[in-house]
Structures are given as C-alpha cells and as structure tokens.
Enzyme design. Structure first.
Site, PDB file in Angstrom:
ATOM      1  N   ALA A   1      28.475 -71.012 -42.602  1.00 17.35           N
ATOM      2  CA  ALA A   1      29.621 -71.803 -43.045  1.00 17.35           C
ATOM      3  C   ALA A   1      29.859 -71.651 -44.546  1.00 17.35           C
ATOM      4  O   ALA A   1      30.992 -71.683 -44.998  1.00 17.35           O
ATOM      5  CB  ALA A   1      29.402 -73.267 -42.692  1.00 17.35           C
ATOM      6  N   CYS A   2      28.802 -71.451 -45.309  1.00 14.48           N
ATOM      7  CA  CYS A   2      28.964 -71.361 -46.759  1.00 14.48           C
ATOM      8  C   CYS A   2      29.537 -70.017 -47.208  1.00 14.48           C
ATOM      9  O   CYS A   2      29.872 -69.841 -48.361  1.00 14.48           O
ATOM     10  CB  CYS A   2      27.641 -71.648 -47.467  1.00 14.48           C
ATOM     11  N   SER A   3      29.672 -69.063 -46.284  1.00 10.47           N
ATOM     12  CA  SER A   3      30.236 -67.764 -46.678  1.00 10.47           C
ATOM     13  C   SER A   3      31.578 -67.516 -46.001  1.00 10.47           C
ATOM     14  O   SER A   3      32.026 -66.394 -45.903  1.00 10.47           O
ATOM     15  CB  SER A   3      29.262 -66.633 -46.328  1.00 10.47           C
TER      16      SER A   3
END
Length: 145
Positions: free
Chosen positions: A92-94
């Site tokens: 999710a963070c990328s």
C-alpha cells in the site's frame, strides 16, 4: 494552540467503537483469506503456475499476495480493474509506483517474479460471494495471459 476537547472525545469514541469489533472483523477476514487462498490454490492445481507469497510467514488476515508466473501484474491489474475487481501490484505504501515491491525484493524474490505479483485486499465489507466472483474473473484473465 488550544486543543479541541470535543474532537479529542469524538476520536476516543470512534477508536473504542472500532476496537470493540476488531475480533469479529479479524475472524471474518481470516475466513475470507482461507477461502480465497483455497480458490487460488485450485488455479495452481489446474495448471496455472504461480504461488501464494509468504504463506509460512506471519501475515495480516486482510491481504493475500499472489505471483502468477509469466503474467504481468500491471496488465492483470488493469484487466481486473475494467471488470470491477481492484487489486494492487505492491504494498500500500508504494501505490502508483511501477517499480517492483521493495518488500518482495527484501524477502529474496527476484525482480521479474516481483513484477508478476498482485495483492488482493479484503475487509469486513466483503463477502464470500465477492471472493468467488473475483476468483472467477482472475481465472479468466490469467488464463488469457
């Protein structure tokens, strides 16, 4: 600045409400995860080449990462999106990045394999029927690739 006590109280109330249902939510997503992974394993048993990533590692119950060998995750993500199934190609963070997932690379997966992985996420809002439909569409698209 002055702290807003009504906002602090509202946040505390919301967190309490959220935490009160956490066991039920986790139980529900664990059941969905088991169902999804059994369906995906069925794809692999019928000839599709791939793997469910990191099944032996501790994982959250609301996501499954799957590699489909020789299938572009970016293309698969777009094909599924057109059919109403939202998946991701990394953590999710990328989101939005075309680079392979750094988390997958850090666990020793090669760059090519990491670019063949999709992440499926689900929540208490999803049903077994949702998972069934997503797997049917996934099978159609992977079979084309």
């Amino acid at each position: 600045g002055t702290l807003s006590l009504p906002l602090i109280a509202a946040q505390a109330f919301c967190m309490t409400q959220y935490l009160e249902g956490s066991e039920e939510r986790q139980s529900h997503t664990q059941k969905l995860q088991i169902f999804l992974e059994e369906k995906i394993q069925g794809l692999f048993n019928s000839g599709t080449v791939g793997e469910i990533v990191a099944t032996a590692a501790p994982r959250v119950s609301s996501t499954t990462m799957v590699q489909f060998e020789n299938v572009s995750a970016e293309t698969l993500m777009m094909q599924l999106d057109l059919k109403g199934v939202m998946v991701s190609t990394g953590s999710a963070c990328s989101s939005g990045s075309l680079d392979p997932s750094s988390a997958l690379l850090k666990i020793g997966m090669g760059e090519k394999a990491a670019q063949e992985c999709i992440r499926l996420s689900y929540s208490e809002c999803n049903t077994q029927s949702d998972i069934e439909l997503a797997c049917t569409l996934l099978q159609e698209e992977v079979g084309r690739g």
